[in-house]
Enzyme design. Sequence first.
Site, short mmCIF file in Angstrom:
data_model
loop_
_atom_site.label_atom_id
_atom_site.label_comp_id
_atom_site.label_asym_id
_atom_site.label_seq_id
_atom_site.Cartn_x
_atom_site.Cartn_y
_atom_site.Cartn_z
N CYS A 270 1.12 -0.71 0.39
CA CYS A 270 0.35 -0.59 0.58
C CYS A 270 1.02 1.39 0.13
O CYS A 270 1.84 1.12 -0.30
CB CYS A 270 -0.82 0.29 1.69
SG CYS A 270 -0.15 0.01 2.87
N CYS B 198 3.26 1.56 2.71
CA CYS B 198 4.16 0.91 2.95
C CYS B 198 5.50 1.39 2.17
O CYS B 198 6.71 2.07 2.63
CB CYS B 198 4.13 -0.71 2.14
SG CYS B 198 2.87 -1.33 2.82
N ASP C 294 6.95 -36.32 -5.93
CA ASP C 294 8.53 -36.88 -5.48
C ASP C 294 8.61 -36.22 -3.56
O ASP C 294 6.97 -35.71 -3.51
CB ASP C 294 10.10 -35.69 -5.93
CG ASP C 294 10.54 -36.12 -4.58
OD1 ASP C 294 11.54 -36.82 -4.63
OD2 ASP C 294 11.62 -34.41 -4.22
N ASP D 74 11.22 -31.05 -6.40
CA ASP D 74 11.97 -29.68 -6.47
C ASP D 74 13.40 -30.07 -6.71
O ASP D 74 14.22 -29.72 -6.20
CB ASP D 74 11.45 -29.78 -4.31
CG ASP D 74 12.05 -30.22 -4.02
OD1 ASP D 74 12.37 -31.78 -4.17
OD2 ASP D 74 13.16 -29.83 -3.05
N ASP E 236 15.69 -34.88 -9.07
CA ASP E 236 13.90 -34.58 -9.87
C ASP E 236 14.65 -34.03 -11.03
O ASP E 236 13.58 -34.91 -12.59
CB ASP E 236 13.15 -34.15 -9.17
CG ASP E 236 12.79 -34.57 -7.86
OD1 ASP E 236 12.46 -35.63 -7.49
OD2 ASP E 236 12.87 -33.87 -6.73
#
Lengths: 695, 52
Positions: A9, A12, A413, A594, A598
Amino acid sequence: MLTLPTAHCALCMTTVEQGLAQLPGVHDARVNLTLKRVAVAADPDVTAETLIAALGRLGYEAHELDAGTLRATQTDKMGRELLMRLGVAGFAMMNIMLLSVAVWSGAEDATRIMFEWISAAIALPTVIFSGQPFFRNAVGALRAGRLGMDVPISLAILLATAMSLYETAEGGGHTYFDAAVSLTFFLLAGRYLDYRTRAVARSAAEELAALEVPRATRVVDGVETVVAIADLRPGDLVRVRPGGRMPVDGVVVEGTSELDRSLLTGESLPVWAGPAAEVSAGEVNLTGPLLVRVTAAGRDSSLHRMADLVAVAESAKNRYTTLADRAARIYAPGVHILAFSTFLFWLWFSRGDLHLALNIGVAVLIITCPCALGLAVPAVVTAASGRLFRQGLLIKEGSALERLAEVDTVVFDKTGTLTMGAPEAVDLAAQSPADVALAAGLAAASSHPLARALAAAAAAAGIAAAAVDAVHEVPGYGVEGLWQGRRVRLGRAPWVGTEPIDRTASYLEAGDGAAPRAFAFADHLRPGAEAAIAALKAQGKTVHLISGDSAGVVAELATRLGIADWMAGALPAEKAARIAALSTGGHRVLMVGDGLNDTAALTAAHVSISPASALDAARVASDMVLLGSDLTPIGEAARIARLATRRIKENFAVSALYNLIAVPLAMMGIATPLMAALAMSASSITVSLNALRLR
Amino acid sequence: MTVLAYLIPISLIIGGIGLMAFIWTIDSEQYDDPKGNASRILKPDYDDHPKK
């Protein structure tokens, strides 16, 4: 350059910019709220850590981004160029339409001729400027000996303009300036949508990559300096602190610790490492600081070699022909043959009236032009990926949605994918409270993930930790201390003198002569894992679990999630082989994983997803990335992918329907410029609206 | 019909001004942070030094 995931916002923005500007050495800070980043201009001695700490005090989470990786997103020249051409085409289209409406509604003689000349004056530069992306692609396609979508598009735009120019000069009636320009406009809109989708995906993917700043601590004559990983050479000494990731392949020179290699192998059990132990890039150091002598760095490290392998294999995925490709393959020759045969027919029928035959031939080319076809796919893909992006799934590959729609088998996985890769103490109730209190007292002194999990579980069970004296951590082994005058230990099985059990566990030696007690741990399940698997099963897909971890752990998780097909202790090559076997068996496989182990499987699968916490190589290999830690979007993605493919096919049907009505009229020679304009706009708007239903 | 001699150039010029404005917004990178710009007007201090 820092990323601020929680900024949202105006307040911020003000807080962050003012807070940073007050720091010594900071000249200027500017927040980009769209990208959730802050760019800081500061003296070279201001480090990212000081800035992150300052933001932390202000209540904002911040991470450093590697400027080198991000540079590619900064220069958005191509997007701006497309937008500019689109704007010019839009301006020209509206003005020409205005003039054309007057002609259609019956302007005559001098007025009509003047209007046509004005239209020509606007259309000619517009077509030359805005049509360039199509002309360039068409020339490229012709050089390569292909007939892409861009050849008929360019031909239609150029012929329509040239023909209309000739008609205007001759004072004839049929000018298609409006059609030529609106064709350019609608097709550019499709191109721009396509480009935006890709740019958003690319910048998010690059941000993930840029989060891992490639730096290492080099030790020269006892002095530590922070250097870029690219500057490390074999033979250098590198210090790796607990919690840090190995930047290079190497051999441990000094220190003992435990290594988490789950990203590389899928094992959830930490592995012991001491002097002379070999380490590879990508492993995470858990307990003690290590001094490592570099054996291979950068491009030669095992991590990079693996990533390069994936890059080679990736080209195989590009061979997938999308629906749009298939449509273009039928469409492009079809249009040319149709227009040319109409031209020949009229040439014969009118006994050599070249002007009339050309006129009708061009009308066919314009009316069949793939306005809707050019919008049909990008509009749907933009709507679908926008919706999934809001749910936390990033689509990296344009064709991934279509491939996902065909999937019937899903392979997961385990470590880091279905589970968080963070342990959770189980069965504490089965232990005596005194043991738990003692273990918690020892565990409180360590930052090892198992120790922290044990202390947290004891606190959650309401058991106060026992007061243990002289507690110290023995890196790589465990924690040792004095309790009621007896030596007590919590750590690895051999160190406390017992046999390890078949699960992740920590062992307590209470010093009372009894056998050491084992505290078992299970991996924390990722939120949404159960929901995602239930959703996938409900859609009639088969779910498999393939892990590199030991059988006991995998079996337990499979039962807990209701997965019937599971496989444990799989090596990376076995994972890929299993997926290849499923594929040859006629299944379309979605792989979710991940780790480095893999990547081969991710590449071999028909389509792949990896979580944001995955190793860079795995993210590169996969088609989609989950941005949050929740797995639920996977089930939703599979559903939306099917929906998106259906919308694309519907859009093709819609534009085919328009062509079916308009083309015979054009071939009979009774099509007017007004009809061409109506058919084109109506079909483009219909397909865009149909795509919007996905949002 | 002579009124057209005025109206057409006028409409083209007005359209052209719009096009110029659009080209200027693109060139000065005003589409880089639409969300931030929307919020920036709410800041209490007047922001007269855009990005360097």
